[in-house]
Enzyme design. Structure first.
Site, PDB file in Angstrom:
ATOM      1  N   SER A 140      14.496 -24.187   4.280  1.00 52.10           N
ATOM      2  CA  SER A 140      14.509 -25.016   3.084  1.00 52.10           C
ATOM      3  C   SER A 140      13.582 -26.217   3.277  1.00 52.10           C
ATOM      4  O   SER A 140      12.653 -26.432   2.500  1.00 52.10           O
ATOM      5  CB  SER A 140      15.952 -25.472   2.826  1.00 52.10           C
ATOM      6  OG  SER A 140      16.005 -26.279   1.716  1.00 52.10           O
ATOM      7  N   GLN A 153      -1.641   7.783  -0.925  1.00 51.49           N
ATOM      8  CA  GLN A 153      -2.203   7.081  -2.084  1.00 51.49           C
ATOM      9  C   GLN A 153      -1.331   7.294  -3.323  1.00 51.49           C
ATOM     10  O   GLN A 153      -1.095   6.370  -4.093  1.00 51.49           O
ATOM     11  CB  GLN A 153      -3.628   7.594  -2.368  1.00 51.49           C
ATOM     12  CG  GLN A 153      -4.633   7.148  -1.335  1.00 51.49           C
ATOM     13  CD  GLN A 153      -4.822   5.641  -1.349  1.00 51.49           C
ATOM     14  OE1 GLN A 153      -5.214   5.056  -2.337  1.00 51.49           O
ATOM     15  NE2 GLN A 153      -4.489   4.992  -0.254  1.00 51.49           N
ATOM     16  N   CYS A 200       0.804  -1.240   0.000  1.00 54.57           N
ATOM     17  CA  CYS A 200       0.000   0.000   0.000  1.00 54.57           C
ATOM     18  C   CYS A 200       0.831   1.282   0.000  1.00 54.57           C
ATOM     19  O   CYS A 200       0.559   2.202  -0.746  1.00 54.57           O
ATOM     20  CB  CYS A 200      -0.885   0.067   1.237  1.00 54.57           C
ATOM     21  SG  CYS A 200      -2.041  -1.274   1.418  1.00 54.57           S
ATOM     22  N   LEU A 229      18.166 -32.698   9.308  1.00 55.13           N
ATOM     23  CA  LEU A 229      18.564 -31.876  10.460  1.00 55.13           C
ATOM     24  C   LEU A 229      17.954 -30.506  10.200  1.00 55.13           C
ATOM     25  O   LEU A 229      18.358 -29.834   9.259  1.00 55.13           O
ATOM     26  CB  LEU A 229      20.082 -31.723  10.453  1.00 55.13           C
ATOM     27  CG  LEU A 229      20.903 -32.505  11.470  1.00 55.13           C
ATOM     28  CD1 LEU A 229      20.592 -33.980  11.375  1.00 55.13           C
ATOM     29  CD2 LEU A 229      22.380 -32.264  11.238  1.00 55.13           C
ATOM     30  N   GLN A 251     -14.683  -5.473  -1.591  1.00 52.28           N
ATOM     31  CA  GLN A 251     -14.939  -4.066  -1.916  1.00 52.28           C
ATOM     32  C   GLN A 251     -16.427  -3.846  -2.179  1.00 52.28           C
ATOM     33  O   GLN A 251     -16.838  -2.728  -2.440  1.00 52.28           O
ATOM     34  CB  GLN A 251     -14.169  -3.679  -3.180  1.00 52.28           C
ATOM     35  CG  GLN A 251     -12.670  -3.671  -3.014  1.00 52.28           C
ATOM     36  CD  GLN A 251     -11.942  -3.430  -4.321  1.00 52.28           C
ATOM     37  OE1 GLN A 251     -11.295  -4.318  -4.835  1.00 52.28           O
ATOM     38  NE2 GLN A 251     -12.026  -2.226  -4.865  1.00 52.28           N
ATOM     39  N   GLY A 300      17.271 -23.796  10.430  1.00 54.15           N
ATOM     40  CA  GLY A 300      16.431 -22.621  10.144  1.00 54.15           C
ATOM     41  C   GLY A 300      15.070 -23.013   9.615  1.00 54.15           C
ATOM     42  O   GLY A 300      14.130 -22.221   9.653  1.00 54.15           O
ATOM     43  N   GLU A 316      -6.213   6.102  -7.609  1.00 51.40           N
ATOM     44  CA  GLU A 316      -5.639   5.277  -8.677  1.00 51.40           C
ATOM     45  C   GLU A 316      -4.602   6.005  -9.519  1.00 51.40           C
ATOM     46  O   GLU A 316      -3.692   5.387 -10.067  1.00 51.40           O
ATOM     47  CB  GLU A 316      -6.754   4.814  -9.619  1.00 51.40           C
ATOM     48  CG  GLU A 316      -7.801   3.948  -8.975  1.00 51.40           C
ATOM     49  CD  GLU A 316      -8.983   3.778  -9.900  1.00 51.40           C
ATOM     50  OE1 GLU A 316      -9.108   2.717 -10.497  1.00 51.40           O
ATOM     51  OE2 GLU A 316      -9.784   4.720 -10.016  1.00 51.40           O
ATOM     52  N   PHE A 360      -7.801   0.521 -13.825  1.00 53.92           N
ATOM     53  CA  PHE A 360      -8.834  -0.034 -14.687  1.00 53.92           C
ATOM     54  C   PHE A 360      -8.516   0.083 -16.174  1.00 53.92           C
ATOM     55  O   PHE A 360      -9.269   0.671 -16.940  1.00 53.92           O
ATOM     56  CB  PHE A 360     -10.128   0.741 -14.380  1.00 53.92           C
ATOM     57  CG  PHE A 360     -11.317  -0.155 -14.211  1.00 53.92           C
ATOM     58  CD1 PHE A 360     -11.462  -0.913 -13.060  1.00 53.92           C
ATOM     59  CD2 PHE A 360     -12.271  -0.265 -15.202  1.00 53.92           C
ATOM     60  CE1 PHE A 360     -12.550  -1.750 -12.903  1.00 53.92           C
ATOM     61  CE2 PHE A 360     -13.366  -1.093 -15.054  1.00 53.92           C
ATOM     62  CZ  PHE A 360     -13.507  -1.838 -13.907  1.00 53.92           C
TER      63      PHE A 360
HETATM   64  C1  FAD Z   1      12.282 -16.446   1.551  1.00 53.86           C
HETATM   65  C2  FAD Z   1      13.620 -17.051   1.268  1.00 53.86           C
HETATM   66  C3  FAD Z   1      14.527 -16.308   0.548  1.00 53.86           C
HETATM   67  C4  FAD Z   1      15.778 -16.858   0.273  1.00 53.86           C
HETATM   68  N1  FAD Z   1      16.660 -16.107  -0.457  1.00 53.86           N
HETATM   69  C5  FAD Z   1      17.885 -16.590  -0.698  1.00 53.86           C
HETATM   70  C6  FAD Z   1      18.840 -15.818  -1.434  1.00 53.86           C
HETATM   71  O1  FAD Z   1      18.564 -14.692  -1.860  1.00 53.86           O
HETATM   72  N2  FAD Z   1      20.052 -16.353  -1.658  1.00 53.86           N
HETATM   73  C7  FAD Z   1      20.371 -17.599  -1.182  1.00 53.86           C
HETATM   74  O2  FAD Z   1      21.488 -18.016  -1.384  1.00 53.86           O
HETATM   75  N3  FAD Z   1      19.504 -18.347  -0.509  1.00 53.86           N
HETATM   76  C8  FAD Z   1      18.255 -17.880  -0.267  1.00 53.86           C
HETATM   77  N4  FAD Z   1      17.366 -18.654   0.401  1.00 53.86           N
HETATM   78  C9  FAD Z   1      17.730 -20.039   0.754  1.00 53.86           C
HETATM   79  C10 FAD Z   1      18.401 -20.109   2.107  1.00 53.86           C
HETATM   80  O3  FAD Z   1      19.726 -19.674   2.002  1.00 53.86           O
HETATM   81  C11 FAD Z   1      18.380 -21.557   2.566  1.00 53.86           C
HETATM   82  O4  FAD Z   1      17.054 -21.984   2.641  1.00 53.86           O
HETATM   83  C12 FAD Z   1      18.997 -21.682   3.935  1.00 53.86           C
HETATM   84  O5  FAD Z   1      20.319 -21.285   3.905  1.00 53.86           O
HETATM   85  C13 FAD Z   1      18.880 -23.093   4.482  1.00 53.86           C
HETATM   86  O6  FAD Z   1      19.268 -23.100   5.836  1.00 53.86           O
HETATM   87  P1  FAD Z   1      18.355 -23.683   7.009  1.00 53.86           P
HETATM   88  O7  FAD Z   1      19.146 -23.681   8.240  1.00 53.86           O
HETATM   89  O8  FAD Z   1      17.081 -22.976   7.061  1.00 53.86           O
HETATM   90  O9  FAD Z   1      18.135 -25.157   6.459  1.00 53.86           O
HETATM   91  P2  FAD Z   1      17.077 -26.227   6.920  1.00 53.86           P
HETATM   92  O10 FAD Z   1      15.817 -26.027   6.125  1.00 53.86           O
HETATM   93  O11 FAD Z   1      16.948 -26.227   8.369  1.00 53.86           O
HETATM   94  O12 FAD Z   1      17.835 -27.516   6.413  1.00 53.86           O
HETATM   95  C14 FAD Z   1      18.140 -27.678   5.062  1.00 53.86           C
HETATM   96  C15 FAD Z   1      18.861 -28.985   4.813  1.00 53.86           C
HETATM   97  O13 FAD Z   1      20.154 -28.944   5.370  1.00 53.86           O
HETATM   98  C16 FAD Z   1      20.428 -30.113   6.136  1.00 53.86           C
HETATM   99  N5  FAD Z   1      21.298 -29.711   7.238  1.00 53.86           N
HETATM  100  C17 FAD Z   1      21.195 -28.612   7.998  1.00 53.86           C
HETATM  101  N6  FAD Z   1      22.240 -28.548   8.848  1.00 53.86           N
HETATM  102  C18 FAD Z   1      22.993 -29.634   8.618  1.00 53.86           C
HETATM  103  C19 FAD Z   1      24.196 -30.123   9.183  1.00 53.86           C
HETATM  104  N7  FAD Z   1      24.819 -29.477  10.145  1.00 53.86           N
HETATM  105  N8  FAD Z   1      24.678 -31.286   8.701  1.00 53.86           N
HETATM  106  C20 FAD Z   1      24.059 -31.958   7.724  1.00 53.86           C
HETATM  107  N9  FAD Z   1      22.922 -31.543   7.150  1.00 53.86           N
HETATM  108  C21 FAD Z   1      22.402 -30.393   7.588  1.00 53.86           C
HETATM  109  C22 FAD Z   1      19.068 -30.599   6.581  1.00 53.86           C
HETATM  110  O14 FAD Z   1      19.093 -31.980   6.789  1.00 53.86           O
HETATM  111  C23 FAD Z   1      18.186 -30.227   5.407  1.00 53.86           C
HETATM  112  O15 FAD Z   1      18.205 -31.247   4.434  1.00 53.86           O
HETATM  113  C24 FAD Z   1      16.109 -18.161   0.702  1.00 53.86           C
HETATM  114  C25 FAD Z   1      15.172 -18.901   1.437  1.00 53.86           C
HETATM  115  C26 FAD Z   1      13.943 -18.362   1.711  1.00 53.86           C
HETATM  116  C27 FAD Z   1      12.951 -19.170   2.492  1.00 53.86           C
HETATM  117  S1  FES Z   2       0.273  -3.789   2.906  1.00 50.87           S
HETATM  118 FE1  FES Z   2       1.323  -2.272   4.019  1.00 50.87          FE
HETATM  119  S2  FES Z   2      -0.265  -0.985   4.689  1.00 50.87           S
HETATM  120 FE2  FES Z   2      -1.286  -2.402   3.379  1.00 50.87          FE
END
Ligand code: FAD
Ligand code: FES
Length: 1236
Positions: free
Chosen positions: A185, A1113, A67, A179, A686, A182, A1180, A833
């Site tokens: 993934s 707006q 917005c 494992l 709306q 975060g 708009e 529109f």
């Molecule tokens: C909205 C969004 C935007 C993103 N944008 C980017 C970007 O711009 N650039 C980019 O590079 N990446 C991007 N990513 C990807 C992101 O970098 C990876 O998803 C993230 O680094 C995975 O880490 P995690 O700890 O969340 O993994 P998890 O989801 O927790 O685990 C992923 C995998 O790793 C394995 N694992 C984890 N730790 C270990 C370990 N110690 N030993 C063995 N296996 C292990 C797990 O078994 C699993 O299979 C994005 C992800 C999202 C959701």
């Molecule tokens: S999405 Fe940010 S104010 Fe509506």
């Protein structure tokens, strides 16, 4: 401990300064994103009490707002920095808030102002008021540290071990268990791909996985460290170690700046990043060229493996074994003769996965430029990160020179293949990036060599210097100028003042209630829909037997269950015998929980018999597949016109559609009242009356039994005009059949799949003009892709035809338009529109005329613009005096001419980066071309305590309608704003209300409220006259005592408009809004990336009822326009399957996309007698002005092409994505024979 926005502060306790300032600085409109904005800032402030602007924008990288356009949010948070509040726009120390300067633009009339809020009223930040981390929880955490935690869910067991030994045992026992650290993934795979893990291991409490140590050779970092921690570790190392040792670290830091948003960086772990190894993950190529080593452990022992291309490709011998885990990652120091670079290009600068990324490293023989070792990896090319291993091998021993570069490009393009049908498309662009990055690396290394050995190597040429480095960035600066109210206006009268959004504080504290926030109702069921997987097919059978056996599933609803009508004349709520697009609702599953409904839906089996689909406009033209007849407007004599011109050009342009991407997806809660067939329908819409009408007809009951309510909507932008009624029917039929309340909230991907969006447009033009650039004749054809049902497409094509002239008087003009019927989800209304599409089309052929004549674009625009009083092509009178005023004002305010010279000078100096500037005029029409669509009604009650409840037919979509309405009621009744309340829009209080749309919602409902208030004031007058010194409360009590009715309805019949399509003439619109925008951009010719440098907007908003709302707006719409024209791309498969179904694949503008300098001026001393208090509806209009960025990019591309001797005429379609920009800047790399 989890702190939510409600915990940060609330109206019941104390509103936190972050919340208070965001609301008071107008940083919320619909408010749906606001809690997220508050929490990002709160997290930052807790860690950095006085953050820098850079930290603030980085903290907001991962938050989206549809917005506001982000400007007010950034401005709010600026107040928490130690940096100066003044804009310092002129670099002279002179402040933008300097009243003298601001006043000078309004020599007559009231004073000009630049303050939309009063910072002096802000509460100070008091860290002592913040919550401390609960000691109780710390104690519990310490105790829990010693024991394994196990949680058993329905389908998954979650185990969190306490030490490495235990982890390794678990991994041996459950080798397939991920494992999860975060979960960024694994979590996505589970949510989006339906992956199920019976066991999940959570290793974050194990100290070994958090180790950080500086060794003699490099850094050792625990695999469970999150990416934000990694960043901090690297920053520290870079500050402490000699520069030559930290080349890899600095390169990693560069990638971390743009990797995802701060929320993801704070969760995602280094180990998770490495192991999940997505093809476009940004750190892996850099870690690999840095010769990083993974320390692995299993029950059988430990070992080390290199993190290299073989590991990243998942080769069996180079990979982890299922029972192994990564304990830590070793990143070696770089050496003196190492040169390291990394590149990435994404569809948005930040928080977007790379299209292609790369890590490159060369090691030279000591004191020479002879390659000893070379390592190049690319992401985004295949399913894994790939290496140009063979090419690098072949280049060893070569000198670092141009011959080597040529050879390297040839080798790399030969080695790294990408099939023409590769997933993700953009094949030529991606291959161009391979060599463009290589070229950048080549230059960066040359530059580095020169720095190291100044006497041995020549300077980089000026031309090539411009390829180096990122865009230069500066702190955001903004200015908003508006005219103050008359000095004689009583201070209590709020009209014309920048009053805060009526729900602003509630948005910021999370107390604002949206449809899906309504508390659960007794016996409530959850509904999910099963949609068509075919674009066009007969439904052979629907088998729900398996679904009905699923736990919690109560029923499966189909068209057969509808007691009355199935949707509207043109569109079914549930498909009956045939499906006409992918995503059409076929049936619905209702269950005791949302999850159970979704699991049930997975079990419904539908058999289809495929029919031939029509998907594109071209297909539709071929098959003569249209809705309605040709719409046509013509003026002058087109044939004669063409005879009298010096030159004629012809061309075509494609303008893509747009997804609404309101933050609140469609949502409805239907509650049967249990008697007289009454039903409450709470809905995000709306158009509550339309919901009521369709639900009543589907249930075959009278409308009087259906009560529709809408408290507020989390963004709509036209997308909630027609579609919510169908969702309400789907849910109401289920509620009717089961006799229980039904809640139905769409997931983001479902919403994007089902609801359609802005119509794509295909335009053909033939334009004749004189050598001086005067356009004499234009023959225009427009086709829009309506999708599978009519929806609002007829009206959209009518508006396309009526608005084609934009700001230009073309004496001989013929415009014809058709709405194409295809098998895509039905497109619908969207802010503007049809005008944003056709306006861009028109400006494109006006630009083509300028290019052809060789005359400046602004000159062509100016000489062809409407001036003074005219007739439109459909013979409506148009006074365009203010168009020219806006144009002149914008020229002056933006310092267009001197900045144009500066742009040209920059372009002379920079071969690989170019700037562009464009100024674009706009004539926008508000409202509808029939009187009945402007009618409005209101109901105003005065209670005996003096408080006032106002109701009207308009719905709060974030546009501030209720805020303006309360201001109007306050003025008319002459009571303080605090006396007036708005509760909800409901079909119970105001019947038959017209849809809130067309920019006129606030003013027409305002007129109705004004009418009701005036009636009440008139009734009170005798009592007031008797006791003029009395108080409002006394008068009200007195009136009640004398049986004076304290409730009144108000009505506004509507502006008189009409259009006769047989004659092509009419008084189609109530009035016109004029505006002009000037934008400047910089592009990187090698990658296609661009940066928005500055935008100045002058808008003729006349007397603004609320300048903060109106400027909000304009800014929000402008940024939505920037999205439409430069990045938002909807993609379909050849079978009609939409690919772009979420924020990962569909990019709307983020904080990084707003112009660094953003200024909005409301034209002073302008009045519109037609609308209430002489205001104008500008909800708009601002969207089209986003096209000034499109044309600034076009200007930069034209400069590139001119310098390179390329054809001066070229076509740029919309959106002007990184891909289009790069490919339009043709050079050696795009023309390489090995590329194709
Ligand atoms: C909205 C969004 C935007 C993103 N944008 C980017 C970007 O711009 N650039 C980019 O590079 N990446 C991007 N990513 C990807 C992101 O970098 C990876 O998803 C993230 O680094 C995975 O880490 P995690 O700890 O969340 O993994 P998890 O989801 O927790 O685990 C992923 C995998 O790793 C394995 N694992 C984890 N730790 C270990 C370990 N110690 N030993 C063995 N296996 C292990 C797990 O078994 C699993 O299979 C994005 C992800 C999202 C959701
Ligand atoms: S999405 Fe940010 S104010 Fe509506």
């Amino acid at each position: 401990a989890v702190t939510t926005v409600e915990g940060v502060g609330s109206t019941k306790t104390r509103v936190h300064p972050i919340q208070e300032r965001l609301a008071k600085c107008h940083g919320s409109q619909c408010g749906f994103c606001t809690p997220g904005m508050v929490m990002s800032m709160y997290a930052l402030l807790r860690n950095h009490p006085e953050p820098s602007m850079e930290q603030i924008t980085a903290a907001l990288d991962g938050n989206l707002c549809r917005c506001t356009g982000y400007r007010p949010i950034i401005d709010t948070y600026k107040s928490f920095t130690g940096e100066p509040a003044c804009c310092q726009l002129r670099g002279t120390g002179q402040c933008c808030l300097d009243k003298e300067d601001v006043c000078s633009s309004s020599d007559k009339g009231n004073q000009m102002r630049s303050d939309l809020c009063s910072p002096e009223e802000f509460q100070p930040v008091d860290p002592t008021q913040e919550f401390i981390f609960p000691p109780e929880l710390m104690r519990m955490a310490q105790e829990q540290q010693k024991r394994t935690l196990v949680f058993h869910g329905e389908r998954t067991t979650w185990i969190s071990p306490t030490n490495l030994r235990e982890l390794l045992e678990l991994k041996a026992m459950y080798p397939k268990a991920p494992l999860v650290v975060g979960n960024t993934s694994v979590g996505l795979d589970m949510k989006l791909e339906g992956v199920i893990h019976p066991v999940i291991i959570h290793p974050t409490r194990i100290p070994d996985l958090h180790v950080v140590s500086n060794t003699n050779n490099g850094l050792l970092i625990g695999a469970a460290c999150c990416l934000a921690q990694l960043r901090d570790i690297l920053i520290r190392a870079v500050s402490e170690l000699p520069e030559e040792k930290t080349k890899i670290f600095r390169t990693l830091l560069q990638q971390l700046k743009t990797l995802a948003g701060e929320q993801i960086r704070s969760l995602a772990s280094l180990g998770g990043h490495i192991v999940s190894r997505g093809s476009t993950w940004d750190l892996n190529p850099v870690l690999a060229i840095g010769n990083s080593v993974l320390s692995l452990a299993s029950k059988d022992g430990t070992r080390q493996i290199p993190l290299n291309d073989h590991f990243l490709a998942g080769y069996e011998n180079s990979d982890l074994k299922p029972e192994e885990v990564i304990v830590s990652v070793f990143i070696p120091y770089s050496g003196k003769d190492d040169f390291v670079s990394a590149f990435r290009q994404a569809e948005r600068q930040k928080n977007a996965l790379s299209v292609v990324n790369s890590g490159m490293r060369v090691l030279f023989k000591a004191n020479t430029n002879i390659i000893m070792d070379l390592n190049i990896l690319y992401g985004g090319i295949g399913s894994t990160t790939v290496s140009a291993r063979k090419s690098c091998q072949r280049l060893k021993g070569r000198q670092w020179n141009e011959q080597m570069l040529d050879e390297a490009c040839k080798l790399v393009l030969g080695e790294i293949s990408l099939s023409p049908s590769a997933p993700g498309g953009k094949v030529e662009y991606r291959r161009t990036l391979l060599v463009s990055f290589l070229f950048k690396f080549y230059l960066e290394v040359l530059y580095g060599l020169k720095k190291m050995y100044p006497t041995k190597y020549p300077d980089l040429s000026k031309k090539n210097m411009s390829a180096l480095g990122e865009f230069h960035s500066e702190a955001h600066q903004s200015m908003q100028i508006y005219q103050d109210v008359d000095p004689g206006q009583p201070p209590q009268d709020p009209v014309g003042r920048p009053i805060m959004h009526q729900s602003g504080i509630k948005h910021a504290t999370g107390e604002a209630v949206y449809c899906n926030d309504i508390r659960s109702v007794d016996e409530e069921l959850f509904l999910t829909v099963v949609t068509s997987s075919r674009a066009h097919a007969k439904i052979v059978s629907i088998d729900a037997s398996e679904a009905l056996k699923m736990p919690g599933v109560v029923d499966v609803i189909t068209a057969k269950d509808i007691p009355g009508k199935n949707g509207s004349e043109e569109e079914q709520a549930y498909a009956e015998d045939e499906v006409i697009c992918m995503g059409q609702i076929v049936c619905a599953v209702v269950a005791e929980s949302n999850v159970q409904a979704k699991r049930g839906a997975e079990k419904v089996k539908i058999k289809y018999e495929d029919l031939e689909p029509i998907l594109t406009i071209e297909d539709a033209i071929k098959h003569n597949s249209y809705f309605g007849e040709v719409k046509k407007v013509e003026q002058g004599n087109i044939e004669e016109g063409f005879k009298s011109v010096d030159e004629i050009i012809e061309g075509e342009i494609h303008i893509g559609g747009q997804e609404h991407f309101y933050l609140e997806t469609n949502s409805v809660l239907v509650v049967p009242r249990g008697e007289d067939k009454e039903m409450d329908v709470h809905v995000s819409t709306q158009d509550a009356a339309r919901v009521q009408e369709l639900v009543a007809s589907a249930l075959d009951v009278q409308s009087s039994r259906i009560m529709c309510h809408s408290k507020r909507v989390g963004g709509a932008f036209g997308g909630k005009m027609t579609k919510p009624a169908f969702f309400a029917v789907v849910a109401a039929v289920a509620a009717h059949k089961t006799g229980r309340p039904v809640r139905f909230t769409l997931e983001r991907d479902e919403d994007m799949l089902i609801t359609g969006g802005r119509h794509p447009l295909f335009g053909k033009y033939k334009v004749g003009f004189t050598n001086e650039g005067r356009i004499i004749a234009a023959d225009i054809e427009c086709y829009i892709n309506a999708g599978c049902t009519l929806d609002e497409s007829e009206l959209v094509i009518e508006y396309v035809v009526l608005k084609t002239d934009n700001a230009y008087k073309i004496p001989n003009l013929r415009v014809r338009g058709r709405a194409c019927k295809t098998n895509l989800p039905s497109n619908t209304a969207f802010r503007g529109f049809g005008f944003p599409q056709v306006g861009l089309f028109t400006e494109s052929w006006v630009a083509a005329v300028a290019t052809q004549t060789g005359l400046p674009h602004e000159k062509i625009r100016e000489i062809n613009m409407y001036k003074g009083v005219n007739l439109t092509p459909f013979k409506e009178e148009l006074d365009a005096t203010n168009l020219m005023k806006c144009w002149k004002e914008c020229m002056e305010k933006s310092e267009y001419h001197c900045r144009k010279i500066a742009v040209e000078e920059f372009n002379k100096q920079n071969y690989w980066k170019k700037k562009g500037i464009a100024i674009i005029p706009m004539k926008f029409t508000v409202g509808f071309n029939a009187t009945q669509y402007h009618q409005a009604a209101a109901l105003v009650h005065i209670y005996t305590d003096g408080s006032v409840l106002v109701t009207h037919g308009g719905i709060e979509l974030g546009q501030g309608i209720h805020t303006k309405i309360l201001q109007i009621a306050s003025r008319e009744l002459k009571v303080p704003l605090s006396y007036v309340h708005f509760c909800e829009t409901s079909t119970v209080t105001v019947p038959n209300a017209i849809v809130t749309a067309g920019s006129i919602g606030s003013e027409v409902n305002g007129k109705a409220v004004q009418n009701a208030c005036q009636i009440l004031r008139k009734r009170l007058e005798p009592i007031i006259n008797k006791n003029p010194e009395g108080k409002w409360e006394d008068w009200v009590t007195e009136a009640h005592g004398h049986s004076v009715s304290l409730s009144a309805t108000g009505y506004f019949r509507g502006y008189v408009t009409n259009m006769n399509w047989d004659t092509g003439e009419g008084n189609a619109f109530p009035y016109f809004v004029f505006g002009v925008a000037c934008s400047e951009v910089e592009i990187d010719c090698l990658t296609g990336g661009h940066k928005n440098i500055r935008t100045d907007i002058v808008m003729d908003a006349c007397f603004s009822i609320n300048p903060a709302v109106d400027i909000g707006q304009i800014e929000g719409a402008f940024i939505q326009g920037v999205g439409l024209y430069t990045m938002e791309e909807i993609n379909f498969s050849p079978e009609g399957q939409q690919y772009t179904l979420g924020p990962d694949t569909y990019k709307i503008p983020a904080v990084c996309d707003i112009p660094e300098q953003f200024r909005v001026y409301l034209l002073p001393n302008s009045r519109n007698p037609m609308a209430i208090y002489s205001s104008k509806g500008i909800g708009e209009a601002g969207l089209f002005l986003g096209s000034s960025v499109f044309f600034a990019i076009r200007d930069a591309v034209a400069a590139v092409r001119k310098e390179r001797g390329l054809t001066k005429t070229f076509t740029l379609n919309s959106p002007l994505t990184v891909e289009q920009i790069r490919m339009a800047c043709a050079d050696n790399f795009t023309e390489m024979p090995w590329l194709h």
